[in-house]
Design a protein around this motif. Sequence first.
Motif, short mmCIF file in Angstrom:
data_model
loop_
_atom_site.label_atom_id
_atom_site.label_comp_id
_atom_site.label_asym_id
_atom_site.label_seq_id
_atom_site.Cartn_x
_atom_site.Cartn_y
_atom_site.Cartn_z
N UNK A 1 0.81 -1.22 0.00
CA UNK A 1 0.00 0.00 0.00
C UNK A 1 0.84 1.27 0.00
N UNK A 2 2.15 1.11 0.20
CA UNK A 2 2.99 2.31 0.14
C UNK A 2 2.92 2.92 -1.26
N UNK A 3 2.86 2.07 -2.28
CA UNK A 3 2.76 2.56 -3.66
C UNK A 3 1.34 2.45 -4.20
N UNK A 4 0.70 1.29 -3.96
CA UNK A 4 -0.66 1.11 -4.48
C UNK A 4 -1.63 1.61 -3.42
N UNK A 5 -1.74 2.93 -3.34
CA UNK A 5 -2.36 3.56 -2.18
C UNK A 5 -3.87 3.37 -2.11
N UNK A 6 -4.54 3.20 -3.26
CA UNK A 6 -6.00 3.23 -3.21
C UNK A 6 -6.61 1.84 -3.17
N UNK A 7 -5.77 0.82 -2.97
CA UNK A 7 -6.28 -0.53 -3.10
C UNK A 7 -7.38 -0.86 -2.08
N UNK A 8 -7.37 -0.18 -0.92
CA UNK A 8 -8.38 -0.49 0.10
C UNK A 8 -9.64 0.36 -0.04
N UNK A 9 -9.57 1.39 -0.88
CA UNK A 9 -10.69 2.34 -0.92
C UNK A 9 -11.36 2.41 -2.28
N UNK A 10 -10.68 1.88 -3.29
CA UNK A 10 -11.18 2.16 -4.63
C UNK A 10 -11.13 0.90 -5.49
N UNK A 11 -11.78 0.96 -6.65
CA UNK A 11 -11.76 -0.19 -7.54
C UNK A 11 -10.35 -0.39 -8.09
N UNK A 12 -9.62 0.71 -8.27
CA UNK A 12 -8.30 0.65 -8.87
C UNK A 12 -7.25 0.72 -7.77
N UNK A 13 -6.28 -0.19 -7.81
CA UNK A 13 -5.28 -0.21 -6.75
C UNK A 13 -4.38 1.01 -6.79
N UNK B 1 -13.21 -4.27 -2.38
CA UNK B 1 -14.06 -5.29 -1.76
C UNK B 1 -13.30 -6.60 -1.59
N UNK B 2 -12.46 -6.92 -2.56
CA UNK B 2 -11.72 -8.18 -2.46
C UNK B 2 -10.72 -8.14 -1.30
N UNK B 3 -10.01 -7.01 -1.21
CA UNK B 3 -8.99 -6.86 -0.18
C UNK B 3 -9.63 -6.87 1.21
N UNK B 4 -10.80 -6.20 1.33
CA UNK B 4 -11.39 -6.09 2.66
C UNK B 4 -12.18 -7.35 3.05
N UNK B 5 -12.32 -8.31 2.12
CA UNK B 5 -12.98 -9.57 2.49
C UNK B 5 -11.97 -10.71 2.61
N UNK B 6 -10.68 -10.37 2.68
CA UNK B 6 -9.70 -11.41 2.96
C UNK B 6 -9.13 -12.12 1.74
N UNK C 1 -8.18 -15.68 3.14
CA UNK C 1 -7.22 -15.77 4.24
C UNK C 1 -7.57 -14.73 5.31
N UNK C 2 -6.87 -14.82 6.45
CA UNK C 2 -7.09 -13.84 7.53
C UNK C 2 -6.86 -12.43 6.99
N UNK C 3 -7.72 -11.48 7.41
CA UNK C 3 -7.57 -10.11 6.92
C UNK C 3 -6.20 -9.54 7.23
N UNK D 1 -18.93 -13.68 3.43
CA UNK D 1 -18.63 -13.67 2.00
C UNK D 1 -19.73 -14.42 1.26
N UNK D 2 -20.31 -13.76 0.26
CA UNK D 2 -21.32 -14.41 -0.57
C UNK D 2 -20.67 -14.91 -1.85
N UNK D 3 -21.15 -16.06 -2.31
CA UNK D 3 -20.66 -16.57 -3.59
C UNK D 3 -21.45 -15.88 -4.70
N UNK D 4 -20.91 -14.80 -5.23
CA UNK D 4 -21.63 -14.00 -6.21
C UNK D 4 -21.31 -14.47 -7.63
N UNK D 5 -22.27 -15.12 -8.28
CA UNK D 5 -22.01 -15.61 -9.64
C UNK D 5 -23.06 -15.13 -10.63
N UNK D 6 -23.83 -14.11 -10.25
CA UNK D 6 -24.74 -13.53 -11.24
C UNK D 6 -23.93 -12.85 -12.34
#
Lengths: 215, 462
Positions: free
Chosen positions: A66-78, A131-136, A175-177, A204-209
């Motif tokens: 996250x030092x370089x990819x700063x927005x990975x936890x807040x945005x769609x784009x890392x 969403x991926x990062x914050x769900x482990x 994995x563990x957060x 975590x929901x298995x989203x396959x729609x």
Amino acid sequence: MQIFHHSTNTISRVSIYGAVFILALLGGVLYAIELSPIYTRVNEAREQPVPFSHKHHAGELGIDCRYCHTTVEKSSFAGLPPTQTCMTCHSQIWTNAPMLEPVRASYRDDKSIAWTRVNALPDFVYFDHSIHVSKGIGCTTCHGQVGEMPLTWKANTLYMSWCLDCHRQPEKYVREKSKVFDPGYVTPANQMELGARLVKEYKIHSLTDCSTCHR
Amino acid sequence: MDPEGSQTPIESTSAHPIIEPGYTLGTVTDKISSIVLGRGTSKGWIFGFAIAFSLLMLLNFTVGYLLIKGVGIWGINIPVGWGFAIVNFVWWIGIGHAGTLISAILLLLRQQWRTSINRFAEAMTLFAVACAGMFPLLHMGRPWLFFWLMPYPNPMWLWPQFRSPLVWDVFAVSTYATVSLLFWFVGLVPDLATLRDRARNRAAKVVYGILAMGWRGSAVHWSRYETASILLAGLATPLVVSVHTVVSFDFSVAQVAGWHTTIFPPYFVAGAIYSGFAMVMTLAIPIRKFYNLEDFITMRHLGNMAKVMLATGLIVAYGYMMETFMAFYSGNPFDRFLIINRMTGPYAFFYWLLIACNIVIPQIMWLRSVRNNVAILFVISLIVNVGMWLERFVIVVISLHRDFLPSSWGMYYPTRWDWATYVGTIGLFLTLLFLFIRFLPVISIYEMRSLVEETDEEKPKK
């Protein structure tokens, strides 16, 4: 008068029966190519304007993702780091290294470095890092052992089958957060057990729609 | 079943024979094969082919432009997303059905009058299916991804939506095309051997020779041939009913008023056979005239086809009646509105034109004098072709342009590209047909020979 040589009998039989197998083989070959690195470019280290090494920075020096990819936890784009991020260190160390001249040039001229994109999804896929990062889901689950890549390569095909593999059974990968940003994470032996527990815990929901990703 | 047994009553009940008397095995073969092998290419053929081919080039041009620009060049938009492409698809696929009915069902029923018209009716089926198949593919927007319609292993892990009738359609139509092609080709094999043996130049000998697949006419060949024909006829028979039933599901499974009705499958099948026989007649009348085949395609054939059209036309009329009746009887306000909108709305002219073309005008075929008049039959067959096209237009466009929500109402106007694509496929159809007439026997030679044999036994030759 005979129009055809008598070998025509054999040729026609072989070609009629053979057509089925030739077509099947052709289909198989095309499919194999589609899955192979020839087409997907998986495991192919890509040339960059500056030979940036994740192995050195993330692996050996232990700089957090996250030092370089700063927005990975807040945005769609890392997020790709601006040259200023590079210069936080490189204004102090390796200041005259010829390898880093494009970085300094970029800083001087205020012009972005044109990195070669390694992991790119098509525009019709809605994908959100946060969403991926914050769900482990860890960085290395999708991007591979980045801490061991001298030049970065794509670790997975990014095919829809690959997305669905996890979306159908997230417990195989979650994995563990606290370990999400661990570049040297090793999948534990009891992954299925741990995964099942975490899926429940992280809701975590298995989203396959179709519309989950194709909006 | 004994073919001779069914032969006698048919012969005695009609004023016209199914083949004019005075032909021997040799003269039948001469007459039919000379269209392909003799004479050279006639001026009339070149003229007709030139027109058909220029229309085909128009199709090439429009499809090329469509691939560059996308389906936006057509008049389709929301709410009418289906437009000409689907209208033409259903129209063409319906036309094909007469060929299958003639070649499969009438073969199983031992109707000998089918003999002289089945070959080009089957060819017509194939060419019509080729035209039909283009439209849904072009309508997809990205036709180069058409193979996504088929279930095959792929890195998307994605299969077609099997709950959708549009996918059933893919299977129905591709099965139909395959079986029709096989049936047609198997039927051609003995005749291709005849052409191979009679051809004088080397190229023709080689090409017909390859296509004849080593046919020597031995008893074993004939016995296998008979088995294969009956088996293929058995396979093709359910297709007469199933293909257009599945096509009708494209509409009736949806909830749109005017589409969601149980009468659709039978009424679509009847309509398909109706339009198909109309098209067979449209083609048979000029062919028998230009190639002097009046002795083989007799008034008996035209009369029988007129009767089939009358019967299927009445089933279609019943379908229209039931649609209207059910709209009011069901008490569904949307259905009722749809029927009123059909009859009095902005497209009412086309609805009443459809009723005139499909229901009113063809009734004059009840008159024997009309059934014996080639010119009038030709005109009626054209009118029915137009009528059946209008039917699909009415079903597709009128139902869509007034949706459940008045806010989403709109109008559909075909663009010049819509028309060009439609006319272009007629060009494709005619081009294939002209090539077929020039290079393959339009009438099954060996079946006519067996017909001569059978009629000879009853009536001594003049």
